[in-house]
Design a protein around this motif. Structure first.
Motif, short mmCIF file in Angstrom:
data_model
loop_
_atom_site.label_atom_id
_atom_site.label_comp_id
_atom_site.label_asym_id
_atom_site.label_seq_id
_atom_site.Cartn_x
_atom_site.Cartn_y
_atom_site.Cartn_z
N THR A 100 25.51 22.37 16.92
CA THR A 100 24.88 22.80 15.67
C THR A 100 25.92 23.30 14.67
OG1 THR A 100 22.83 23.40 16.82
CG2 THR A 100 23.20 24.39 14.66
N GLN A 101 26.89 24.04 15.14
CA GLN A 101 27.94 24.56 14.26
C GLN A 101 28.77 23.43 13.66
OE1 GLN A 101 29.64 27.09 17.22
NE2 GLN A 101 28.42 28.88 16.63
N CYS A 102 29.05 22.42 14.45
CA CYS A 102 29.80 21.26 13.94
C CYS A 102 28.97 20.49 12.91
CB CYS A 102 30.21 20.35 15.09
SG CYS A 102 31.50 21.04 16.14
N GLN A 103 27.68 20.37 13.18
CA GLN A 103 26.79 19.70 12.23
C GLN A 103 26.71 20.48 10.93
OE1 GLN A 103 23.24 19.48 14.61
NE2 GLN A 103 23.77 17.48 15.47
N THR A 104 26.74 21.81 11.03
CA THR A 104 26.73 22.66 9.84
C THR A 104 27.99 22.42 9.00
OG1 THR A 104 25.44 24.37 10.96
CG2 THR A 104 26.70 25.05 9.02
N ALA A 105 29.12 22.31 9.66
CA ALA A 105 30.37 22.05 8.96
C ALA A 105 30.34 20.69 8.27
CB ALA A 105 31.54 22.11 9.94
N ALA A 106 29.87 19.68 8.98
CA ALA A 106 29.80 18.34 8.39
C ALA A 106 28.89 18.32 7.17
CB ALA A 106 29.31 17.33 9.44
N HIS A 107 27.73 18.98 7.29
CA HIS A 107 26.78 19.03 6.17
C HIS A 107 27.39 19.74 4.97
CE1 HIS A 107 22.93 19.17 4.10
NE2 HIS A 107 23.12 20.46 3.89
N ALA A 108 28.10 20.86 5.21
CA ALA A 108 28.70 21.62 4.12
C ALA A 108 29.78 20.82 3.40
CB ALA A 108 29.29 22.91 4.66
N GLY A 144 29.69 17.52 3.13
CA GLY A 144 29.11 16.28 2.63
C GLY A 144 29.39 15.08 3.52
N LEU A 145 29.53 15.31 4.82
CA LEU A 145 29.85 14.24 5.76
C LEU A 145 28.72 14.05 6.76
CD1 LEU A 145 33.52 15.32 6.57
CD2 LEU A 145 32.82 13.50 5.00
N GLN A 146 28.59 12.83 7.27
CA GLN A 146 27.57 12.56 8.27
C GLN A 146 27.97 13.16 9.62
OE1 GLN A 146 26.63 8.41 8.72
NE2 GLN A 146 24.97 8.78 10.18
N ASN A 147 29.27 13.12 9.92
CA ASN A 147 29.81 13.72 11.13
C ASN A 147 31.28 14.06 10.88
OD1 ASN A 147 31.50 11.30 11.93
ND2 ASN A 147 29.45 10.39 12.06
N LEU A 148 31.94 14.64 11.86
CA LEU A 148 33.31 15.11 11.67
C LEU A 148 34.36 14.08 12.05
CD1 LEU A 148 32.99 18.75 13.07
CD2 LEU A 148 32.86 17.97 10.69
N GLN A 149 33.93 12.88 12.42
CA GLN A 149 34.88 11.88 12.90
C GLN A 149 35.91 11.50 11.84
OE1 GLN A 149 33.21 8.05 14.01
NE2 GLN A 149 34.66 7.85 15.68
N ALA A 150 35.46 11.41 10.59
CA ALA A 150 36.36 10.97 9.53
C ALA A 150 37.03 12.12 8.79
CB ALA A 150 35.60 10.09 8.53
N LEU A 160 33.61 27.91 4.33
CA LEU A 160 32.91 27.80 5.61
C LEU A 160 32.94 29.14 6.34
CD1 LEU A 160 34.46 24.43 6.87
CD2 LEU A 160 32.18 24.73 5.90
N GLU A 161 31.90 29.39 7.12
CA GLU A 161 31.91 30.57 7.98
C GLU A 161 33.07 30.44 8.97
OE1 GLU A 161 28.23 31.25 9.91
OE2 GLU A 161 27.02 30.99 8.09
N GLU A 162 33.63 31.57 9.36
CA GLU A 162 34.82 31.55 10.21
C GLU A 162 34.60 30.77 11.51
OE1 GLU A 162 37.94 34.65 12.43
OE2 GLU A 162 36.21 35.41 11.31
N LEU A 163 33.48 31.04 12.19
CA LEU A 163 33.21 30.37 13.45
C LEU A 163 32.95 28.88 13.26
CD1 LEU A 163 33.04 30.83 16.45
CD2 LEU A 163 30.61 31.36 16.20
N VAL A 164 32.23 28.54 12.20
CA VAL A 164 31.97 27.13 11.89
C VAL A 164 33.28 26.39 11.62
CG1 VAL A 164 30.93 25.55 10.20
CG2 VAL A 164 29.62 27.51 11.06
N TYR A 165 34.18 27.05 10.90
CA TYR A 165 35.49 26.46 10.61
C TYR A 165 36.27 26.23 11.91
CZ TYR A 165 40.39 26.15 9.25
OH TYR A 165 41.71 25.75 9.12
N LYS A 166 36.25 27.21 12.82
CA LYS A 166 36.97 27.07 14.08
C LYS A 166 36.44 25.91 14.91
CE LYS A 166 38.49 31.86 14.75
NZ LYS A 166 38.39 33.06 15.63
N ARG A 167 35.11 25.78 14.93
CA ARG A 167 34.51 24.68 15.71
C ARG A 167 34.91 23.32 15.12
NH1 ARG A 167 34.14 28.29 18.81
NH2 ARG A 167 32.21 29.26 19.54
N ALA A 168 34.87 23.22 13.80
CA ALA A 168 35.24 21.96 13.15
C ALA A 168 36.72 21.67 13.36
CB ALA A 168 34.92 22.04 11.66
N ARG A 169 37.54 22.69 13.29
CA ARG A 169 38.98 22.50 13.49
C ARG A 169 39.27 22.00 14.90
NH1 ARG A 169 43.86 23.94 11.25
NH2 ARG A 169 45.55 24.17 12.78
#
Length: 201
Positions: free
Chosen positions: A126-134, A136-142, A155-164
């Protein structure tokens, strides 16, 4: 299997499994695939390994919680000794990677019970999906690391860490492909250690 292949008869089957209980879903898929192929061979049925792997995946999907991107049944059905497999979860593709024969891998059993932390995994998803949505991406692959870093303040700190973690882990997978074909032990160890450190954040 009977409906797909119109099998005329069943078989008496004895299963002897040497996989450790901590192998989790690997045991389930291995037993499903072994049973299915034994039944098909006994009835002299020709079959495609990938199709049988998909049938095993369907059985697991119908009878329990299942990650739709799980590559285990396909690796079990088509995997070969001396190769690692890179799984593209979005394209559902496996790429075989030849391992340098100089490597020897050992599996260490820590003797700890296997825990399926479904809630923690779902939370991270869910946190990764939140990052992608913020972003403007469908997912974090690209998503590139430079773009992610430029948007850190938004981005929220935890959301940023998950995406990173996802972005850097994808890069480490590509790096690992090259390392498995080489002989640089220090670099391979560092790549694995970096993965563990990133996951703990």
């Amino acid at each position: 299997l009977f409906s797909r292949f119109s099998l005329p008869t069943g078989i008496n089957l004895y299963l002897h499994c040497q996989l450790h209980p901590s192998a989790g879903f690997s045991i389930i898929y291995s037993l499903l695939y072994a049973s299915a192929t034994a039944l098909l061979h006994a009835n002299a049925q020709r079959f495609d390994a990938k199709e049988v792997a998909h049938l095993c995946w369907e059985v697991k999907r119908r009878h329990g919680r299942l990650d739709p991107t799980d590559a285990k049944p396909w690796v079990i059905a088509t995997g070969k000794a001396g190769f690692a497999y890179l799984h593209d979860a979005h394209q559902q593709q496996l790429t075989s990677v030849a391992i340098n024969p100089c490597w020897r891998f050992f599996v260490i059993d820590l003797g700890e019970p296997k825990q399926f932390l479904d809630s923690a995994i779902a939370q991270r998803t869910t946190q990764c999906q939140t990052a992608a949505h913020a972003l403007g991406l469908q997912n974090l692959q690209a998503l590139s690391l430079s773009l992610l870093e430029s948007e850190e303040a938004n981005l929220e700190e935890l959301v940023y860490k998950r995406a990173r973690h996802v972005v850097t882990e994808n890069a480490r997978c590509q790096e690992l492909i090259q390392l498995l074909g080489g002989s640089d032990m220090a670099a391979l160890a560092q790549c694995c250690a970096q993965s563990q450190r990133s996951l703990q954040q």
